[in-house]
Motif scaffolding. Structure first.
Motif, PDB file in Angstrom:
ATOM      1  N   TRP A 123       0.839  -1.201   0.000  1.00  0.00           N
ATOM      2  CA  TRP A 123       0.000   0.000   0.000  1.00  0.00           C
ATOM      3  C   TRP A 123       0.873   1.249   0.000  1.00  0.00           C
ATOM      4  CZ3 TRP A 123       0.304  -3.515   4.084  1.00  0.00           C
ATOM      5  CH2 TRP A 123       1.082  -3.098   5.170  1.00  0.00           C
ATOM      6  N   GLU A 124       0.321   2.368  -0.478  1.00  0.00           N
ATOM      7  CA  GLU A 124       0.998   3.665  -0.411  1.00  0.00           C
ATOM      8  C   GLU A 124      -0.049   4.772  -0.468  1.00  0.00           C
ATOM      9  OE1 GLU A 124       4.144   4.454  -3.135  1.00  0.00           O
ATOM     10  OE2 GLU A 124       5.211   2.586  -2.749  1.00  0.00           O
ATOM     11  N   ALA A 125      -0.284   5.455   0.632  1.00  0.00           N
ATOM     12  CA  ALA A 125      -1.177   6.616   0.646  1.00  0.00           C
ATOM     13  C   ALA A 125      -0.473   7.798  -0.014  1.00  0.00           C
ATOM     14  CB  ALA A 125      -1.543   6.974   2.081  1.00  0.00           C
ATOM     15  N   GLU A 126      -1.135   8.421  -0.977  1.00  0.00           N
ATOM     16  CA  GLU A 126      -0.492   9.506  -1.714  1.00  0.00           C
ATOM     17  C   GLU A 126      -1.475  10.636  -2.044  1.00  0.00           C
ATOM     18  OE1 GLU A 126       2.050   8.434  -4.910  1.00  0.00           O
ATOM     19  OE2 GLU A 126       2.916   6.732  -3.831  1.00  0.00           O
ATOM     20  N   LEU A 127      -0.931  11.831  -2.100  1.00  0.00           N
ATOM     21  CA  LEU A 127      -1.640  12.994  -2.617  1.00  0.00           C
ATOM     22  C   LEU A 127      -1.477  13.015  -4.128  1.00  0.00           C
ATOM     23  CD1 LEU A 127      -2.993  15.833  -2.372  1.00  0.00           C
ATOM     24  CD2 LEU A 127      -0.665  16.750  -2.125  1.00  0.00           C
ATOM     25  N   ALA A 128      -2.598  13.084  -4.849  1.00  0.00           N
ATOM     26  CA  ALA A 128      -2.545  13.135  -6.311  1.00  0.00           C
ATOM     27  C   ALA A 128      -2.979  14.512  -6.809  1.00  0.00           C
ATOM     28  CB  ALA A 128      -3.433  12.055  -6.917  1.00  0.00           C
ATOM     29  N   VAL A 129      -2.344  14.945  -7.874  1.00  0.00           N
ATOM     30  CA  VAL A 129      -2.597  16.234  -8.511  1.00  0.00           C
ATOM     31  C   VAL A 129      -3.292  15.979  -9.837  1.00  0.00           C
ATOM     32  CG1 VAL A 129      -1.503  18.322  -9.431  1.00  0.00           C
ATOM     33  CG2 VAL A 129      -0.499  17.152  -7.453  1.00  0.00           C
ATOM     34  N   VAL A 130      -4.381  16.696 -10.095  1.00  0.00           N
ATOM     35  CA  VAL A 130      -5.105  16.559 -11.356  1.00  0.00           C
ATOM     36  C   VAL A 130      -4.874  17.810 -12.192  1.00  0.00           C
ATOM     37  CG1 VAL A 130      -7.347  16.220 -12.439  1.00  0.00           C
ATOM     38  CG2 VAL A 130      -6.846  15.107 -10.260  1.00  0.00           C
ATOM     39  N   ILE A 131      -4.369  17.617 -13.396  1.00  0.00           N
ATOM     40  CA  ILE A 131      -4.060  18.735 -14.294  1.00  0.00           C
ATOM     41  C   ILE A 131      -5.348  19.291 -14.910  1.00  0.00           C
ATOM     42  CG2 ILE A 131      -2.845  19.382 -16.420  1.00  0.00           C
ATOM     43  CD1 ILE A 131      -1.015  18.874 -14.002  1.00  0.00           C
ATOM     44  N   GLY A 132      -5.415  20.626 -15.000  1.00  0.00           N
ATOM     45  CA  GLY A 132      -6.595  21.268 -15.569  1.00  0.00           C
ATOM     46  C   GLY A 132      -6.341  21.980 -16.879  1.00  0.00           C
ATOM     47  N   GLU A 133      -5.108  22.371 -17.126  1.00  0.00           N
ATOM     48  CA  GLU A 133      -4.750  23.103 -18.350  1.00  0.00           C
ATOM     49  C   GLU A 133      -3.533  22.442 -18.992  1.00  0.00           C
ATOM     50  OE1 GLU A 133      -6.308  25.769 -19.581  1.00  0.00           O
ATOM     51  OE2 GLU A 133      -7.662  26.198 -17.886  1.00  0.00           O
ATOM     52  N   ARG A 134      -3.472  22.497 -20.307  1.00  0.00           N
ATOM     53  CA  ARG A 134      -2.332  21.933 -21.020  1.00  0.00           C
ATOM     54  C   ARG A 134      -1.045  22.610 -20.558  1.00  0.00           C
ATOM     55  NH1 ARG A 134       0.057  21.529 -26.634  1.00  0.00           N
ATOM     56  NH2 ARG A 134      -0.227  19.343 -27.214  1.00  0.00           N
ATOM     57  N   ALA A 135      -0.078  21.802 -20.146  1.00  0.00           N
ATOM     58  CA  ALA A 135       1.131  22.334 -19.522  1.00  0.00           C
ATOM     59  C   ALA A 135       2.367  21.807 -20.224  1.00  0.00           C
ATOM     60  CB  ALA A 135       1.171  21.949 -18.047  1.00  0.00           C
ATOM     61  N   SER A 136       3.182  22.721 -20.704  1.00  0.00           N
ATOM     62  CA  SER A 136       4.451  22.367 -21.332  1.00  0.00           C
ATOM     63  C   SER A 136       5.469  23.439 -20.994  1.00  0.00           C
ATOM     64  CB  SER A 136       4.279  22.256 -22.850  1.00  0.00           C
ATOM     65  OG  SER A 136       5.494  21.914 -23.482  1.00  0.00           O
ATOM     66  N   TYR A 137       6.573  23.037 -20.385  1.00  0.00           N
ATOM     67  CA  TYR A 137       7.628  23.968 -19.986  1.00  0.00           C
ATOM     68  C   TYR A 137       7.093  25.108 -19.123  1.00  0.00           C
ATOM     69  CZ  TYR A 137      10.317  21.445 -23.498  1.00  0.00           C
ATOM     70  OH  TYR A 137      10.935  20.458 -24.231  1.00  0.00           O
ATOM     71  N   VAL A 138       6.270  24.779 -18.154  1.00  0.00           N
ATOM     72  CA  VAL A 138       5.724  25.819 -17.283  1.00  0.00           C
ATOM     73  C   VAL A 138       6.728  26.137 -16.180  1.00  0.00           C
ATOM     74  CG1 VAL A 138       3.372  25.103 -17.784  1.00  0.00           C
ATOM     75  CG2 VAL A 138       4.491  24.234 -15.728  1.00  0.00           C
ATOM     76  N   SER A 139       6.698  27.350 -15.683  1.00  0.00           N
ATOM     77  CA  SER A 139       7.586  27.740 -14.597  1.00  0.00           C
ATOM     78  C   SER A 139       7.036  27.225 -13.275  1.00  0.00           C
ATOM     79  CB  SER A 139       7.718  29.261 -14.539  1.00  0.00           C
ATOM     80  OG  SER A 139       6.496  29.844 -14.099  1.00  0.00           O
ATOM     81  N   GLU A 140       7.926  27.095 -12.302  1.00  0.00           N
ATOM     82  CA  GLU A 140       7.480  26.679 -10.977  1.00  0.00           C
ATOM     83  C   GLU A 140       6.527  27.709 -10.382  1.00  0.00           C
ATOM     84  OE1 GLU A 140       9.396  25.262  -6.678  1.00  0.00           O
ATOM     85  OE2 GLU A 140      10.707  25.707  -8.386  1.00  0.00           O
TER      86      GLU A 140
END
Length: 279
Positions: A123-140
């Motif tokens: 098992w591994e409990a994890e926080l997941a991130v769901v992308i909402g906008e197309r992302a390429s070479y985005v800044s931090e």
């Protein structure tokens, strides 16, 4: 806003959770919680809807994965220093990335299947991130502008396949049912991913208890970093690593068996409850 998908597997309907915790049916408004529905402008329109104007979902409906039609399911390894230590591995100088098969995604309370012949399903409990906008070479600095929201992922892992069978980790990460996500997709205005309490128990015994605050590589950096190597599309999911307490790290190691019951929680993101069965 908390978005959900409910109904039979493969025929889920979109919904949202109202202030009373009831699921409201969004199927007259959007076809699914997927793709461009997760973009900024679309989410603004959904937030403007009065939940009371939507019909209630039938009581007791199964919850599906909170995101539909996931294209890329990307995972980050060894992203908690204390988990790396229990695994006997050094914290990597850059994030370790691997793929989980989108076909392993299931609902938050669906049965977890131990693969035939497996003796080291973990098992591994994890926080997941769901992308909402197309992302390429985005800044931090701008990275969170590309995120629709967050959810729980139990990154089920077959350790022998992952570690002992040579090659890439993905061998132990994409078996059927190894990617329960949900119950909710919680939009970014309701959750700060920087310090969320995370727990996982097996048969009522607490195994994992940590916080996203101890991540080595934080969510904005991960979105930025991954976007340097691939285009992230709306509905893609990034699961960001696990705190200590996995079965592999115990002495002796402890793995899942048929009949075990897991409960996974992350503050603000709900609870998953899963029964384990032999596949």
């Amino acid at each position: 806003m908390k978005l959900v998908r409910f109904g039979k597997a493969g025929a889920e309907k979109p919904g949202l959770v109202d202030a009373d915790g009831q699921i409201r049916d969004l199927s007259a408004v959007v076809a699914d919680i997927a793709g461009d529905v997760l973009g900024r402008e679309s989410l603004k329109r959904l937030k403007a809807i009065d939940p009371a104007s939507l019909p209630l979902a039938p009581a007791g409906e199964r919850l599906g994965a909170c995101v539909g039609r996931v294209g890329n399911f990307i995972a980050v390894g060894l992203n908690y220093a204390d988990h790396a230590a229990e695994s006997g591995l050094a914290v990597p100088p850059e994030p370790v990335l691997f793929n989980k098969a989108p076909s392993c995604i299931v609902g938050p309370d669906d049965t977890i299947l131990i693969p035939p012949g497996s003796e080291k399903t973990d098992w591994e409990a994890e926080l997941a991130v769901v992308i909402g906008e197309r992302a390429s070479y985005v800044s931090e600095a701008d990275a969170l502008d590309y995120v629709a929201g967050y959810c729980i992922c139990n990154d089920i892992s077959e350790r022998a396949y992952q570690i002992e069978r040579s090659g890439q980790w993905m061998k132990g990460k994409g078996c059927p049912t190894f990617g329960p996500i949900g119950p909710w997709l919680v939009t970014t205005d309701e959750v700060d991913p920087g310090d969320l309490a995370m727990t996982l128990s097996v048969n009522g015994e607490r195994m994992q208890h940590g916080s996203s605050a101890t991540m080595v590589y934080k969510v904005p950096f991960l979105v930025h970093y991954i976007s340097q190597f691939m285009i992230l599309e709306p509905g893609d999911v990034i699961t960001t690593g696990t705190p200590p307490g996995v079965g592999m790290g115990m002495k002796p190691p402890r793995y899942l068996k048929a009949g075990d019951r897991m409960e996974v929680s992350i503050a603000g993101l709900g609870i998953q409850r899963q029964v384990v069965a032999q596949g």
